[in-house]
Structures are given as structure tokens and as C-alpha cells.
Design an enzyme around this catalytic site. Structure first.
Site, PDB file in Angstrom:
ATOM      1  N   HIS A  96       0.872  -1.176   0.000  1.00  0.00           N
ATOM      2  CA  HIS A  96       0.000   0.000   0.000  1.00  0.00           C
ATOM      3  C   HIS A  96       0.911   1.229   0.000  1.00  0.00           C
ATOM      4  O   HIS A  96       2.016   1.184   0.553  1.00  0.00           O
ATOM      5  CB  HIS A  96      -0.843   0.090   1.275  1.00  0.00           C
ATOM      6  CG  HIS A  96      -1.698  -1.102   1.579  1.00  0.00           C
ATOM      7  ND1 HIS A  96      -1.208  -2.239   2.143  1.00  0.00           N
ATOM      8  CD2 HIS A  96      -3.033  -1.290   1.441  1.00  0.00           C
ATOM      9  CE1 HIS A  96      -2.207  -3.107   2.329  1.00  0.00           C
ATOM     10  NE2 HIS A  96      -3.320  -2.560   1.907  1.00  0.00           N
ATOM     11  N   ASP A  99       2.506   1.954   3.265  1.00  0.00           N
ATOM     12  CA  ASP A  99       3.453   0.968   3.802  1.00  0.00           C
ATOM     13  C   ASP A  99       4.887   1.412   3.556  1.00  0.00           C
ATOM     14  O   ASP A  99       5.777   1.137   4.362  1.00  0.00           O
ATOM     15  CB  ASP A  99       3.288  -0.405   3.120  1.00  0.00           C
ATOM     16  CG  ASP A  99       1.924  -1.014   3.343  1.00  0.00           C
ATOM     17  OD1 ASP A  99       1.265  -0.672   4.334  1.00  0.00           O
ATOM     18  OD2 ASP A  99       1.525  -1.856   2.505  1.00  0.00           O
TER      19      ASP A  99
HETATM   20  C1  XUL Z   1      -7.481  -6.902   4.204  1.00  0.00           C
HETATM   21  C2  XUL Z   1      -6.637  -7.307   3.081  1.00  0.00           C
HETATM   22  C3  XUL Z   1      -5.741  -6.254   2.542  1.00  0.00           C
HETATM   23  C4  XUL Z   1      -5.659  -6.222   1.064  1.00  0.00           C
HETATM   24  C5  XUL Z   1      -4.901  -5.049   0.516  1.00  0.00           C
HETATM   25  O1  XUL Z   1      -8.256  -7.911   4.720  1.00  0.00           O
HETATM   26  O2  XUL Z   1      -6.649  -8.435   2.647  1.00  0.00           O
HETATM   27  O3  XUL Z   1      -4.485  -6.441   3.111  1.00  0.00           O
HETATM   28  O4  XUL Z   1      -5.071  -7.383   0.563  1.00  0.00           O
HETATM   29  O5  XUL Z   1      -5.431  -3.841   0.938  1.00  0.00           O
END
Ligand code: XUL
Ligand code: CO
Length: 436
Positions: A96, A99
Site C-alpha cells: 500500500h 506501507d
Molecule cells: C485486508 C486485506 C488487505 C488487502 C490489501 O483484509 O486483505 O491487506 O489485501 O489492501
């Protein structure tokens, strides 16, 4: 600490070295392609580089700050991430925006931080050949997103979310990522007493179309993925499961550009098996990528555990093979070591456990196909559609009237036994006997 002592090597199933692979042999060719190419493992940045063992009842059990703060801390985290991926032989990572770079006070400041850090990541990519599997934007952590991002009741929040996705797509293009992920985050609601569902769903569709149009006109030629999840953080998530997302994608005319990123723990939260969700994605022509993890059937939430259940990894890889394998997608370990597994060695051991479970799953999935008993059974079960009346039904040559006339004098037709227990025993036979 293990990280100082070289790479994790394949040593075979007799190995008792905990820091070795027993099944994952990256260059081993199975059915014409290497294990590495077929599994396409990715490291999740948020769990691996940032998550520190916090739960609802207690704080961190691990320190991942490297004793630093500000941009220096983020660079140290990147150094750690690339070192770890090299030790494990992992070629992809997922992240993300927040992150990899700190958030600023405004969108513009956050984007500037992200650009600075993606310069740094690009350098590390050039040195190692590692690159992102996919990129996403965190649109659920900050307070402004408490009622959603694209489905927020506030238009200004929608606009900030759009800016974050624009920056995320720019980062994907710059770093050579072949996919951009939308996981719903808080795109859902807790009560209809305060929610305009129709507007929220329309806005979500508008948002995805804007992302597609921006991406396609700015050099992003990869996949957009929606990652289904039924609940958590909101009570009703708009991307509940694969079938719900398939409908959303079609209603909004996004089927040329969007596919699904199926997560094991999200499937079970939706009351489905992981295999079911993968099959629904595949039969709708929407199979894209996988968030590899597992939940705990006795805990009702998204525990994001490392996948170690070989029954599930086998059936998963069986679906992947049947869907034609990954193109832009792969197996992202959206998984974190448990709170009590608090050392860096545990992080390495967790990845080894997950990678070996999927390598074994890949081997066993091909054995299901080679063995043939299960596939032959299914083929036989539907044989009545291959000739005669069945074939004419499939070819669209029959009507209710013609079928009523055909069936009028049939004597109580009944299907043959489904043989579930026998087939489960065959699966056990393949899993627990034979070669690896
Ligand atoms: C949340 C989840 C996230 C997504 C990316 O449950 O799986 O980590 O993969 O935002
Ligand atoms: Co996920």
C-alpha cells in the site's frame, strides 16, 4: 540471527534444517514450467515489514523500526525487505502507498513522500531484479476514511481517495507492477439508518471507471483487481464475495480491465471454501491473483495466518492450473507471523512454511490431474450432455415444449451416485502416498 547467514536453499524432503526448503525447488520444472514461474510468490510489505504483533489486548511484540524515524526508517525497512526477499528467493512484493512512505499533512505531501521512496525502491529493483506484483492505496486507516473512500458520504473524501489512487497507479507504472488492487477497505456500511446504498454503489462504479481511464491513458497495461471480502471492517462490504464482485464488474462494464484477487481467509469469512471462490472467479473469466493465507475456523475473523494446510494449497493450485495459470497475478502472502512468533527468524520460518505448503500443493495438484480418477469421474457424471437429448440442450436446440414432449413418458429418471466419500478417499490417497 538467520538473516545474516546466507540464502534459504532447497535441501529436499529429508532435510531437518529449519532454514531450508523441503519442497520448493524454484528451478524444478513441472509440466514444462518452473515452480518459481508457476507459483510467483510475493512478499506483503504491510505484514512483513510493518506489522509488529499488536492485537486488541496488547501492543507490539516486535520492533520493526530499526531504531530510526522519518524517511530514514522507511529506507531501512526497504533495505530489510529486499534482503529478506533475496534470502528467500522471492521475486515480487505487494504494498500500500502508506506501507512504503510516511503520510504527510496533505495529499500533495504524501504523494511527494511516495515519489521519493519509489525512487529508492526503483534503485533496489535495478540491483536485484525484484519488482512489485501489485500496488494498492490504503483508503481505510486514516480517520477521513471512517465512512469509506469512494463510498464516503463526503465528496471531498472521494476526491482525496481519487488522488491516492492516481498516485498509486503512477507508482505501479514507474515500478513496473502488472496489477493494481482495490480491496474494499471501508467500502460498505454498518447501518442503513444512515446510508444511501444506491448512491454509494454508483459512486464506487464511477471511481473504478476513473481509475481504469487514468491507468489506460497513462501507460498502465496490467490488470485491475478487486479483492472480495464479506465483512470487517464494515458489517456489510460491497465486495462481499467473487459472485458479488463479478456482478459489480459487469454492471459497470469493467470486465475487459478488471479481474479478481481471491484471498483464502476472505473466502472462509464469506462462508465459502477458498476453492469455491477460485472456481467462481474462473468460470466468470475473472481469475487474476491470490492473497495466500488461511484463517482459523474457531476464530471468526481475518487472522491472516501463513498458509500451511496442504489440503487447501493443493485444491488451490488445482484451480490455478485449471484456470490456465497466472498471467499477471501470483501468490501474495497476505499473512503475518503470530504475535508470539516475535523474532525475525520466525518471519523467515513463516515464509518457508507457506512456500513449502504451496510447492507441495503444486506437486499434488498435478498428481490429481495425472491420476485421473477424480476428473474421469466428473466427466462420466455429465456424460449425458455429450450426446442425444443432453447434447441438443447444450447446443440450444431444445425448448420447454420439445423437452416436455420428450420427457412425457420417461420412467422416473434419477442421477447416479455422487460418490463423495470415495472421491475424498482418492484425494487422501494422492496427498498421503506417492512421490513428491
Ligand atoms: C485486508 C486485506 C488487505 C488487502 C490489501 O483484509 O486483505 O491487506 O489485501 O489492501
Ligand atoms: Co488481502
Amino acid at each position: 540471527m538467520y538473516l545474516k547467514n546466507g540464502k534459504v536453499e532447497f535441501k529436499g524432503k529429508e532435510s531437518r534444517d529449519p532454514f531450508s526448503f523441503r519442497y520448493y525447488d524454484k528451478n524444478r520444472v513441472i509440466n514444462g514450467r518452473t515452480m518459481g514461474e508457476q507459483l510467483r510468490f510475493a512478499m506483503s510489505w504491510w505484514h512483513t515489514v510493518n506489522a509488529s504483533g499488536t492485537d486488541m489486548f496488547g501492543g507490539d511484540t516486535m520492533d520493526k523500526t530499526f531504531g530510526l524515524s522519518g524517511m530514514e526508517k522507511y529506507r531501512a525497512k526497504a533495505d530489510f525487505a529486499f534482503e529478506l526477499m533475496q534470502k528467500l528467493g522471492i521475486d515480487y512484493y505487494c504494498f500500500h502507498d502508506v506501507d512504503v512512505a510516511p503520510e504527510g499533512a496533505t495529499l500533495a505531501e504524501s504523494v511527494k513522500n511516495l515519489e521519493e521512496m519509489t525512487d529508492y525502491l526503483l534503485e533496489k529493483q535495478k540491483q536485484t531484479g525484484i519488482r512489485p506484483l501489485w500496488v494498492t492505496a490504503n483508503m481505510f486507516g486514516d480517520k477521513k476514511f471512517m465512512a469509506g473512500a469512494a463510498t464516503s458520504p463526503e465528496a471531498d473524501v472521494f476526491a482525496v481517495a481519487a488522488g491516492k489512487v492516481k498516485a498509486g497507479i503512477d507508482a505501479a507504472v514507474k515500478l513496473g507492477a502488472k496489477a493494481y488492487v482495490f480491496w474494499g477497505g471501508r467500502e460498505g456500511y454498518d447501518t442503513l439508518l444512515n446510508t444511501d446504498m444506491a448512491l454509494e454503489l454508483d459512486n464506487l462504479g464511477r471511481f473504478m471507471k476513473m481509475a481504469r481511464d487514468y491507468g489506460r491513458s497513462h501507460g498502465f497495461d496490467g490488470d485491475f483487481y478487486i479483492e472480495p471480502k464479506p465483512k470487517e471492517p464494515t458489517k456489510h462490504q460491497y465486495d462481499f464475495d467473487a459472485a458479488t464482485c463479478a456482478n459489480f464488474i459487469r454492471v459497470n462494464g469493467l470486465e475487459k480491465d478488471f479481474r479478481l484477487n481471491i484471498e483464502a481467509n476472505h473466502a472462509t469469512l464469506a462462508g465459502h471454501t477458498f476453492q469455491h471462490e477460485l472456481r467462481v472467479a474462473a468460470v466468470n473469466g475473472l481469475f487474476g491473483s491470490i492473497d495466500a493465507n488461511q484463517g482459523d475456523p474457531l476464530l471468526g475473523w481475518d487472522t491472516d495466518q501463513f498458509p500451511t494446510n496442504v489440503y487447501d494449497t493443493t485444491l488451490c493450485m488445482y484451480e490455478v492450473i485449471k484456470a490456465g495459470g497466472f498471467t499477471n497475478g501470483g501468490l501474495n502472502f497476505d499473512a503475518k507471523a503470530r504475535r508470539q512468533s516475535d523474532t525475525l527468524d520466525d518471519t523467515v520460518l513463516s515464509y518457508i512454511a507457506g512456500m513449502d505448503a504451496f510447492a507441495l500443493g503444486l506437486i499434488k495438484a498435478y498428481q490429481i490431474i495425472e491420476d485421473g480418477r477424480i476428473e474421469d469421474f466428473i466427466k462420466q457424471r455429465y456424460a449425458s450432455y455429450e450426446s442425444g437429448i443432453g447434447r441438443r440442450i447444450v447446443e440450444g436446440k431444445e425448448t420447454l415444449e420439445t423437452l416436455a414432449a420428450y420427457a412425457a413418458d420417461l420412467k422416473d429418471p434419477a442421477p447416479v451416485s455422487g460418490r463423495q466419500e470415495y472421491l475424498e478417499a482418492v484425494l487422501n490417497d494422492i496427498l498421503f502416498s506417492g512421490n513428491v
